[in-house]
Design a protein around this motif. Structure first.
Motif, short mmCIF file in Angstrom:
data_model
loop_
_atom_site.label_atom_id
_atom_site.label_comp_id
_atom_site.label_asym_id
_atom_site.label_seq_id
_atom_site.Cartn_x
_atom_site.Cartn_y
_atom_site.Cartn_z
N ALA A 119 42.53 33.38 39.07
CA ALA A 119 42.77 34.80 39.36
C ALA A 119 42.52 35.66 38.13
O ALA A 119 42.74 35.24 37.00
CB ALA A 119 44.20 34.99 39.85
N ARG A 120 42.08 36.90 38.40
CA ARG A 120 41.86 37.87 37.32
C ARG A 120 42.11 39.28 37.85
O ARG A 120 41.59 39.65 38.91
CB ARG A 120 40.43 37.75 36.78
N PHE A 121 42.94 40.04 37.14
CA PHE A 121 43.25 41.40 37.55
C PHE A 121 42.01 42.29 37.45
O PHE A 121 41.27 42.25 36.47
CB PHE A 121 44.33 42.00 36.66
N VAL A 127 43.37 41.86 42.57
CA VAL A 127 43.02 40.65 41.83
C VAL A 127 41.81 40.01 42.47
O VAL A 127 41.68 40.00 43.70
CB VAL A 127 44.20 39.64 41.84
N TRP A 280 43.38 35.96 32.47
CA TRP A 280 43.66 36.45 33.82
C TRP A 280 43.60 37.98 33.89
O TRP A 280 44.14 38.59 34.81
CB TRP A 280 45.00 35.94 34.35
#
Length: 465
Positions: A119-121, A127, A280
Motif C-alpha cells: 500500500a501507498r498513500f 491509497v 508507504w
C-alpha cells in the motif's frame, strides 16, 4: 481494476492491524486490510511465534542431552541424542502456517476484505496498492497505519552472507558450529541461548556494560549464570567493527580498546528494531513525528484527521500485545464507542533461560520517581512446585508504595514465569494493594504461590521463608 471504497482501511496485517480489522468487522464496519505478507506480521511469521517454537525445541533437546551426559536426579538416562534442525524448522513452519490460516479465517468470518499487495498513500483518504494483477485504488473514510517494525542493520555489518537477522536465524536448517550474536538484548539472548542448547559455540557481543541492560542486575543474574553454564562467552563494553577479510570472523573492539577476532560461521545481528515509516507514502501526507515514530494521542489519533496509527510504528514498548490492545481500541472508537488508552502497565517478557517477566515499575524506577517503597522478594528455592520441576533458580518480586501498599510493579525470573504475566498485569490494572495479593488464595503446589509469598514478605510476615 475497479476502485474500492470502504469505511475503514487498515494498512498492515500484523497483530495490531489484524485485531483492529477483526474487531471493526465484528462491529459492522465495512473494513479492508492490506499487506504484502502473510497475515500475522513479524510476530507470527518471523518473530514471537517461530522463535518460541525454536526455543521450546532447544529446551527439549537440552534436557535429553543433559540426561545423556550425567546421571539424572529423576532417574532418566539415554544415549546419543541427535537433532535434525531441518525437521525442527519444518515443525515450526507448520505451526506458523496453521496460525496464518486461522487469522485469515477470522478476518473472513468478520467480513473483512483482504487485499494482498504493498500500500501507498496518494492522499489522506486514498491509497493505491500494487497487487499481482495490477494497481488497486482504495478510498476510505478512516485509515489505520499498522506498518510495524524491521530489524536494525549495522553499517559495518550489512545483512547478507554470514551476517543474518533474526528472520534468517529462524530459518536455518543446520546448526552453525560457531555463532556470534551482536547485541545482548532479549532477541539476541533468546536466540543465542537456543542455539547454544542446540550445540553451537556462542559468543555474545554487547556494547553496554551488561547484557539485558534494560533490566536490573538482580533480575538478570540467573540468566548470566545460565549463559556461563551453557558455555556462552559474553563480551560487554565491546563494539563490532565488521567482518574479517575472508568473511569468516567478526572483528571486535573490546572494553579495554584491544582488537579481537572471533571466528564465526554465522553472525546474528540483534541490535534492535526500527519503525517502518518509509515505503508507504508518508511523504504524501502530513504526519507529526515523535522522533522516529509517528506521534499519536491517547486514542492513537495522528495529527491528520481520520488517520490513526498503532503498534511498533508508534513507539515503545514494541510489543505485539500492545499493538493488539491499541487495534481493538481504535476499531471501537471508529464504531463510535468511547475509548482511550489508559494502561497502567504492559507486561514485558524475555524468553531466555530462565525467563524474565516485568510489569510496572522496578525498585530503581519507583525510587527515581520519588516513591518510598516496600519490596518483597520470594525465591523459588523455597517453592515446592519449583523444586519438583528442578527449577529453583529465580524469584518473584513485588514493589509497592510504603504508605498505602499500592502495588507499583511486579517482576519475576525463573522457569515458566511468563505464564504469571496475566496475574501480574491484572493486579496492576485493578489497583491491587499488597493485602489484596496476600489475601488471595493461591493454589498449592504452584509457582504462583511465590507471588502471594512475595506480597506477604513485603508486609513483614512471609510464611515459607
Amino acid at each position: 481494476m475497479k476502485e474500492i471504497s470502504c469505511k475503514l482501511l487498515v494498512i498492515g496485517a500484523g497483530p495490531g492491524g489484524y485485531v483492529a480489522a477483526i474487531r471493526a468487522g465484528q462491529l459492522g464496519i465495512d473494513t479492508v486490510i492490506v499487506d504484502d505478507q502473510k497475515p500475522g506480521g513479524t510476530c507470527l511469521n518471523v518473530g514471537c511465534i517461530p522463535s518460541k517454537a525454536l526455543i521450546h525445541a532447544a529446551e527439549e533437546f537440552d534436557k535429553v542431552v543433559r540426561a545423556s551426559r550425567a546421571k539424572s536426579p529423576l532417574g532418566i538416562s539415554l544415549s546419543d541424542p541427535a537433532l535434525d534442525l531441518a525437521q525442527t524448522i519444518a515443525w515450526k513452519d507448520g505451526i506458523v502456517g496453521r496460525l496464518n490460516s486461522g487469522v485469515s479465517g477470522l478476518l473472513k468470518k468478520a467480513k473483512v476484505k483482504i487485499v494482498e499487495g504493498r500500500a501507498r498513500f496518494r492522499d489522506g483518504k486514498t491509497v493505491e496498492v500494487a497487487t499481482e494483477i495490477g494497481l488497486q485504488v482504495i478510498r476510505a473514510e478512516t485509515v489505520i497505519i499498522a506498518t510495524g517494525s524491521a530489524p536494525v542493520e549495522l553499517p559495518a555489518l550489512p545483512f547478507g552472507g554470514p551476517v543474518i537477522s533474526s528472520t534468517e536465524a529462524l530459518a536455518l536448517t543446520k546448526v552453525p558450529e560457531r555463532l556470534v550474536v551482536v547485541g545482548g538484548g532479549y532477541i539476541g539472548l533468546e536466540l543465542g541461548m537456543a542455539f547454544a542448547r542446540f550445540g553451537s559455540t556462542v559468543t555474545v557481543v554487547e556494547a553496554e556494560q551488561k547484557v539485558l541492560p534494560l533490566y536490573d542486575s538482580e533480575l538478570t543474574r540467573p540468566v548470566v549464570k545460565r549463559l556461563s553454564e551453557l558455555g556462552v562467552e559474553v563480551l560487554t563494553g565491546a563494539t563490532a567493527r565488521g567482518l574479517s577479510a575472508k568473511g569468516d570472523a567478526l572483528l571486535v573492539e573490546t572494553a579495554d580498546g584491544a582488537e579481537k577476532k572471533i571466528a564465526a560461521d554465522k553472525i546474528l545481528v540483534t541490535v534492535g528494531r526500527k519503525p517502518v515509516t518509509e515505503g508507504w507514502g508518508r511523504e504524501e501526507i502530513e504526519l507529526d513525528m515523535a522522533g522516529r515514530f509517528i506521534r499519536i494521542d491517547e486514542q492513537c489519533r495522528t495529527s491528520m484527521r481520520g488517520i490513526y496509527a498503532i503498534g511498533d510504528v508508534t513507539g515503545e514498548p514494541m510489543l505485539a500485545h500492545r499493538a493488539m490492545a491499541q487495534g481493538e481500541m481504535v476499531a471501537e472508537i471508529v464504531a463510535g464507542h468511547k475509548r482511550s488508552w489508559d494502561k497502567r502497565a504492559i507486561p514485558a517478557i524475555c524468553f531466555t533461560d530462565p525467563e524474565i517477566l516485568s510489569v510496572g515499575l522496578s525498585p530503581d524506577e519507583a525510587k527515581k520517581a520519588g516513591r518510598e517503597v516496600k519490596i518483597g522478594l520470594f525465591p523459588f528455592q523455597a517453592n515446592g512446585r519449583a523444586m519438583t520441576k528442578l527449577a529453583e533458580d529465580g524469584f518473584v518480586r513485588v514493589v509497592a508504595r510504603a504508605d498505602n501498599h499500592l502495588v507499583l510493579g511486579i517482576q519475576a525470573v525463573g522457569e515458566g514465569v511468563s505464564e504469571l504475566s496475566a496475574a501480574f498485569g491484572l493486579a496492576l490494572e485493578m489497583g491491587a494493594r499488597l493485602e489484596d495479593i496476600a489475601g488471595t488464595i493461591h493454589a498449592h503446589p504452584t509457582q504462583g504461590e511465590a507471588f502471594q509469598e512475595a506480597a506477604l514478605r513485603a508486609l513483614g510476615h512471609a510464611l515459607h521463608i
